[in-house]
Design a protein around this motif. Structure first.
Motif, mmCIF file in Angstrom:
data_model
loop_
_atom_site.group_PDB
_atom_site.id
_atom_site.type_symbol
_atom_site.label_atom_id
_atom_site.label_comp_id
_atom_site.label_asym_id
_atom_site.label_seq_id
_atom_site.Cartn_x
_atom_site.Cartn_y
_atom_site.Cartn_z
ATOM 1 N N UNK A 11 -0.982 10.785 -0.500
ATOM 2 C CA UNK A 11 -2.156 10.285 -1.222
ATOM 3 C C UNK A 11 -2.815 11.405 -2.018
ATOM 4 N N UNK A 12 -2.949 12.573 -1.407
ATOM 5 C CA UNK A 12 -3.539 13.702 -2.127
ATOM 6 C C UNK A 12 -2.696 14.063 -3.346
ATOM 7 N N UNK A 35 7.182 11.102 0.678
ATOM 8 C CA UNK A 35 7.531 10.301 1.844
ATOM 9 C C UNK A 35 6.319 10.166 2.756
ATOM 10 N N UNK A 36 6.121 8.971 3.295
ATOM 11 C CA UNK A 36 5.011 8.740 4.220
ATOM 12 C C UNK A 36 5.485 8.542 5.659
ATOM 13 N N UNK A 73 0.833 -1.205 0.000
ATOM 14 C CA UNK A 73 0.000 0.000 0.000
ATOM 15 C C UNK A 73 0.865 1.252 0.000
ATOM 16 N N UNK A 74 1.871 1.269 0.856
ATOM 17 C CA UNK A 74 2.758 2.433 0.930
ATOM 18 C C UNK A 74 3.524 2.620 -0.373
ATOM 19 N N UNK A 121 -5.235 0.143 4.663
ATOM 20 C CA UNK A 121 -5.077 -0.725 3.486
ATOM 21 C C UNK A 121 -6.149 -1.801 3.381
ATOM 22 N N UNK A 122 -6.534 -2.398 4.520
ATOM 23 C CA UNK A 122 -7.561 -3.440 4.489
ATOM 24 C C UNK A 122 -8.909 -2.856 4.107
ATOM 25 N N UNK A 123 -9.245 -1.704 4.679
ATOM 26 C CA UNK A 123 -10.521 -1.064 4.345
ATOM 27 C C UNK A 123 -10.574 -0.742 2.857
#
Length: 442
Positions: A171-172, A96-97, A84-85, A389-391
């Protein structure tokens, strides 16, 4: 770039995501990756609970008594985090997260805290989780600024962290990475995806949810509408008749502090502790700051609501006091920020996630007994960042027509009587058949 919609012509998208917190952002990201156009409806994305969150990805430490049903979902989501990342950051070096896979260190302050952590470890081990006892000397070698008075230490290699503010920005940024003319571009939305307004309610047509109406009166038409606006989900007009979304605000105070150069790094990994029976954590950030949190209170201090909630003076005192018991050098840090936000809790502290079932006699053809076009993703309480990520995977799977039976226990209608999908709530916005869906959605 298209002009932002200032008229009352409807916006059209494959997916409308109501709510721009970390859950809504994650769902929007994965829906876009699946090839769908996405309208993200939120006046100020990532300004609520996501803004305050510490970002611990801690399925092991977050295992609580009588919440074992959540463990499978938390472990599933934890395993999804690396991919996901990677999908969020892509090839952009600037996104960067703050995702870090260093182990978490759990410590106790006194003998009673040692017993509490040992009891919790028994539960964790019984559930097949890895928690290893660490000699105190080794713990202080790993984290030299730990107090020499701590009573125990445990290594939790499966608990990691991310910076929710950086994650949201990444993400944005990824959602904005397209151009007019792309199939993902939504005419009338800022950047082709962002709708900076509140959703007033759901739109219905022939027993289906076909989008949302905004506070401005503009309509967003979509084949799938995801309700992911936290506490605001229960206040939406036009929810299916009889659907109960019993969400309650659970407030949390959290602190951000700057570590002076001579104390860098204060800690190299997340330190979770129990001090006189009260949990506290210290999470290091890449920018030389640390996050200390978090209280959990259900009081009247923040009854007025709003995005920015009052901070509890007692909560700030408790966090600083307990953090100093574990790492005395906390007293030498610069307090940059004290923040409070409300997390959406449910009666069983598990999320409301999935489609909404309807009475068998009122099923719409092809709907498999659920309200077509509607997915709910709210009530993630203290697990929102971990479960993103699961959602996202579950929601996109539902859009694809695939429902994983493992997660039926979290259905959003589990607190409701049998529902009617024949029409929206009497207080909700009526369907407007004069504004049909885009041709591909008809």
């Amino acid at each position: 770039m298209d002009e932002v919609n200032t008229r009352h012509e409807p916006l059209r998208a494959d997916v409308a995501v109501i709510g721009g917190g970390v859950i809504g952002l994650g769902i929007a990201s994965e829906a876009r990756r699946s090839g769908r156009s996405v309208a993200l409806i939120d006046p100020a994305p990532a300004s609520g609970a996501t803004f305050a969150a510490a970002g611990m990805l801690a399925p092991v430490s977050e295992l609580h008594y009588q919440e074992e049903d959540l463990l499978e979902l938390m472990l599933e989501s934890s395993a999804l985090w690396p991919d996901f990342e990677h999908n969020v950051t892509g090839s952009s070096a600037g996104r960067s997260t703050g995702y870090r896979t260093t182990s978490t260190l759990a410590v106790g302050a006194d003998a009673a805290d040692r017993r509490a952590l040992a009891d919790l470890r028994d539960v964790q081990l019984a559930n097949g989780l890895l928690v290893e006892s660490v000699p105190l000397r080794e713990a202080r070698e790993r984290e030299p600024l730990l107090s020499p008075q701590i009573s125990c230490a445990f290594d939790i290699p499966g608990d990691h962290q991310v910076d929710p503010r950086r994650l949201s920005a990444a993400i944005l940024g990824a959602l904005a990475d397209h151009q007019p003319g792309n199939s993902s571009w939504i005419a009338g939305a800022e950047g082709g995806f962002a709708v900076h307004d509140t959703a007033a309610g759901l739109l219905w047509e022939d027993g289906r949810v076909v989008g949302a109406v905004l506070g401005s009166g503009v309509k967003v038409l979509a084949a799938e509408t995801v309700v992911a606006n936290g506490l605001g989900a229960a206040r939406l007009k036009g929810l299916p008749d009889g659907l109960s979304l019993p969400l309650r605000p659970v407030y949390g105070d959290i602190l951000r502090l700057r570590v002076p150069d001579q104390l860098q790094p204060l800690v190299t990994a997340t330190v979770r502790g129990i001090v006189r029976g009260v949990p506290v954590y210290i999470v290091p950030r890449e920018d030389g700051t640390v996050v200390i949190g978090a209280t959990q209170r259900e009081d009247g201090l923040s009854a007025s609501g709003g995005a920015a909630n009052p901070v509890s003076a007692g909560g700030v005192y408790q966090l600083l006091r307990d953090a100093q018991v574990l790492v005395p050098a906390v007293a030498e840090l610069e307090l940059l920020e004290a923040t409070a936000r409300a997390r959406p809790g449910t009666p069983d502290n598990a999320p409301l996630l999935g489609r909404v079932r309807v009475k068998s006699a009122e099923r719409v053809e092809g709907s498999e007994g659920t309200v077509p076009g509607l997915i709910v993703a709210s009530g993630f309480f203290r697990h929102g960042v971990l479960l993103t990520p699961a959602a996202a995977k579950i929601c996109v799977g539902l859009m694809d027509g695939t429902a994983d039976p493992r997660w039926s226990k979290f259905r959003p209608d589990r607190f409701s009587r049998p529902l009617s999908a024949a029409r929206a709530s009497t207080n909700g916005p009526s369907a407007d058949t004069s504004n049909p869906l885009p041709k591909d959605h008809a």
